[in-house]
Design a protein around this motif. Structure first.
Motif, PDB file in Angstrom:
ATOM      1  N   LEU A  98       0.832  -1.207   0.000  1.00 42.49           N
ATOM      2  CA  LEU A  98       0.000   0.000   0.000  1.00 42.49           C
ATOM      3  C   LEU A  98       0.867   1.257   0.000  1.00 42.49           C
ATOM      4  O   LEU A  98       0.542   2.245  -0.669  1.00 42.49           O
ATOM      5  N   ALA A  99       1.953   1.224   0.773  1.00 42.21           N
ATOM      6  CA  ALA A  99       2.854   2.383   0.830  1.00 42.21           C
ATOM      7  C   ALA A  99       3.479   2.644  -0.539  1.00 42.21           C
ATOM      8  O   ALA A  99       3.604   3.791  -0.981  1.00 42.21           O
ATOM      9  N   MET A 101       1.284   6.913  -6.604  1.00 41.67           N
ATOM     10  CA  MET A 101       0.170   7.819  -6.882  1.00 41.67           C
ATOM     11  C   MET A 101       0.579   9.267  -6.687  1.00 41.67           C
ATOM     12  O   MET A 101       0.227  10.147  -7.480  1.00 41.67           O
ATOM     13  N   MET A 102       1.306   9.545  -5.593  1.00 40.79           N
ATOM     14  CA  MET A 102       1.736  10.918  -5.323  1.00 40.79           C
ATOM     15  C   MET A 102       2.713  11.384  -6.391  1.00 40.79           C
ATOM     16  O   MET A 102       2.670  12.547  -6.819  1.00 40.79           O
ATOM     17  N   VAL A 151       1.735  15.100 -13.135  1.00 37.72           N
ATOM     18  CA  VAL A 151       0.624  15.665 -13.913  1.00 37.72           C
ATOM     19  C   VAL A 151       0.433  17.140 -13.562  1.00 37.72           C
ATOM     20  O   VAL A 151       0.231  17.989 -14.446  1.00 37.72           O
ATOM     21  N   ALA A 152       0.516  17.461 -12.275  1.00 40.69           N
ATOM     22  CA  ALA A 152       0.318  18.856 -11.841  1.00 40.69           C
ATOM     23  C   ALA A 152       1.419  19.751 -12.410  1.00 40.69           C
ATOM     24  O   ALA A 152       1.153  20.872 -12.847  1.00 40.69           O
ATOM     25  N   GLU A 153       2.653  19.261 -12.408  1.00 36.09           N
ATOM     26  CA  GLU A 153       3.772  20.075 -12.912  1.00 36.09           C
ATOM     27  C   GLU A 153       3.642  20.287 -14.410  1.00 36.09           C
ATOM     28  O   GLU A 153       3.947  21.354 -14.940  1.00 36.09           O
ATOM     29  N   LEU A 166       2.801  10.369  -9.467  1.00 37.11           N
ATOM     30  CA  LEU A 166       1.990  10.567 -10.677  1.00 37.11           C
ATOM     31  C   LEU A 166       1.235  11.893 -10.606  1.00 37.11           C
ATOM     32  O   LEU A 166       1.225  12.676 -11.570  1.00 37.11           O
ATOM     33  N   THR A 167       0.645  12.153  -9.459  1.00 36.86           N
ATOM     34  CA  THR A 167      -0.111  13.400  -9.276  1.00 36.86           C
ATOM     35  C   THR A 167       0.803  14.604  -9.425  1.00 36.86           C
ATOM     36  O   THR A 167       0.448  15.597 -10.077  1.00 36.86           O
ATOM     37  N   LYS A 168       1.968  14.526  -8.843  1.00 38.52           N
ATOM     38  CA  LYS A 168       2.924  15.633  -8.904  1.00 38.52           C
ATOM     39  C   LYS A 168       3.361  15.880 -10.353  1.00 38.52           C
ATOM     40  O   LYS A 168       3.440  17.028 -10.812  1.00 38.52           O
ATOM     41  N   LEU A 171       2.198   1.811  -3.423  1.00 38.97           N
ATOM     42  CA  LEU A 171       1.118   2.294  -4.290  1.00 38.97           C
ATOM     43  C   LEU A 171       0.844   3.770  -4.028  1.00 38.97           C
ATOM     44  O   LEU A 171       0.690   4.570  -4.954  1.00 38.97           O
ATOM     45  N   HIS A 172       0.827   4.122  -2.741  1.00 34.46           N
ATOM     46  CA  HIS A 172       0.577   5.511  -2.367  1.00 34.46           C
ATOM     47  C   HIS A 172       1.678   6.420  -2.903  1.00 34.46           C
ATOM     48  O   HIS A 172       1.413   7.503  -3.455  1.00 34.46           O
ATOM     49  N   LYS A 173       2.908   5.975  -2.768  1.00 34.24           N
ATOM     50  CA  LYS A 173       4.052   6.774  -3.229  1.00 34.24           C
ATOM     51  C   LYS A 173       3.974   6.986  -4.744  1.00 34.24           C
ATOM     52  O   LYS A 173       4.197   8.082  -5.251  1.00 34.24           O
ATOM     53  N   PRO A 220       1.358  26.466 -15.299  1.00 30.42           N
ATOM     54  CA  PRO A 220       1.924  27.400 -16.291  1.00 30.42           C
ATOM     55  C   PRO A 220       3.418  27.589 -16.092  1.00 30.42           C
ATOM     56  O   PRO A 220       3.931  27.519 -15.006  1.00 30.42           O
ATOM     57  N   ARG A 276       0.892  20.437 -16.034  1.00 32.26           N
ATOM     58  CA  ARG A 276      -0.247  21.292 -16.353  1.00 32.26           C
ATOM     59  C   ARG A 276      -0.104  22.707 -15.830  1.00 32.26           C
ATOM     60  O   ARG A 276      -0.866  23.593 -16.188  1.00 32.26           O
TER      61      ARG A 276
END
Lengths: 133, 108
Positions: free
Chosen positions: B88-89, B95-96, B102-104, B98-100, B91-93, B108, B106
């Motif tokens: 789980l840890a 995900m974070m 995608v955010a970077e 991946l999120t980071k 997987l969580h890492k 500006p 997107r």
């Protein structure tokens, strides 16, 4: 696909996931000893097991010193059977304390994972990510 | 032969296997105690002499077997839980990360 802009606090929040802190057991208030992550129930269980073994040992020593069966039987019941019951209760308490602890730790991780999924949803612009679970 | 010993020693050094071996040994000790109590009482004709064996060997042996089985249950549950939390840890890492990413991409 529309372009998205993100506030700096969103990017800032996407830090190291290993530093997330979660306070478990807050609903137990000041009863820290019965919180799932408290080691007290484990120690209590071990103490009950040790006490049960000691009671069996005392019952054995007293029984060995008696020459009359009618005097030995009360020791058998009070010391032997009761001591065995204490041992089994102590082991069960340790088992339950361990299971509670593991459940809380698993819940913590599941919530962190759910938060991560929500964050990903927000980043991707998913409108359902703000709905309550 | 030395390779076999090396493998055996490596396996023994694993704390999970060591715990199972220790708890299993205690369980066998409990069973042996019960059998010893049976052998002791079988040779005696007087109940007054048999009862101490019942207490020390019989009930004591049951207590030892119960303790070893209970602790073995706790141990196996914890081993499984540790593996699950490790996955789980990870997987969580992921995900974070991946999120980071995608955010970077997107931002500006």
């Amino acid at each position: 696909m529309t372009s998205q802009t993100f506030a700096p606090d969103v990017l800032e929040h996407l830090g190291d996931p290993t530093t997330h802190e979660f306070r478990a057991g807050s609903r137990y208030g000041t009863l820290r000893a019965v919180r799932p992550l408290s080691p007290v129930p484990t120690f209590v269980g071990m103490a009950v097991v040790a006490l049960g073994l000691a009671v069996i040992g005392i019952a054995w020593s007293r029984t060995a010193g008696e020459a009359d069966v009618s005097r030995q039987v009360p020791y058998l019941i009070s010391g032997g059977i009761f001591g065995l019951a204490m041992v089994l209760i102590g082991v069960t308490v340790v088992n339950i304390a361990s299971k509670r602890r593991e459940t809380v730790l698993r819940e913590q991780q599941t919530r962190m994972l759910a938060d991560a999924v929500d964050q990903l949803g927000r980043v991707l612009g998913d409108e359902t990510s703000h709905l309550p679970r | 032969m030395s390779e076999l010993w090396a493998t055996f020693w490596t396996v023994l050094r694993d704390p999970r296997i060591r715990t199972v071996l220790i708890l299993g040994t205690w369980g066998i000790v409990g069973l042996v105690t019960i059998i010893a109590a049976y052998r002791g009482t079988a040779d005696l004709a007087l109940v007054v002499l048999q009862l101490p064996y019942v207490l020390s060997g019989g009930l004591g042996g049951i207590a030892i077997v119960g303790i070893s089985l209970g602790l073995a249950s706790v141990h196996f549950d914890r081993v499984e839980s540790i593996e699950e939390r490790r996955e789980l840890a990870q997987l969580h890492k992921r995900m974070m990360q991946l999120t980071k990413t995608v955010a970077e991409r997107r931002s500006p």
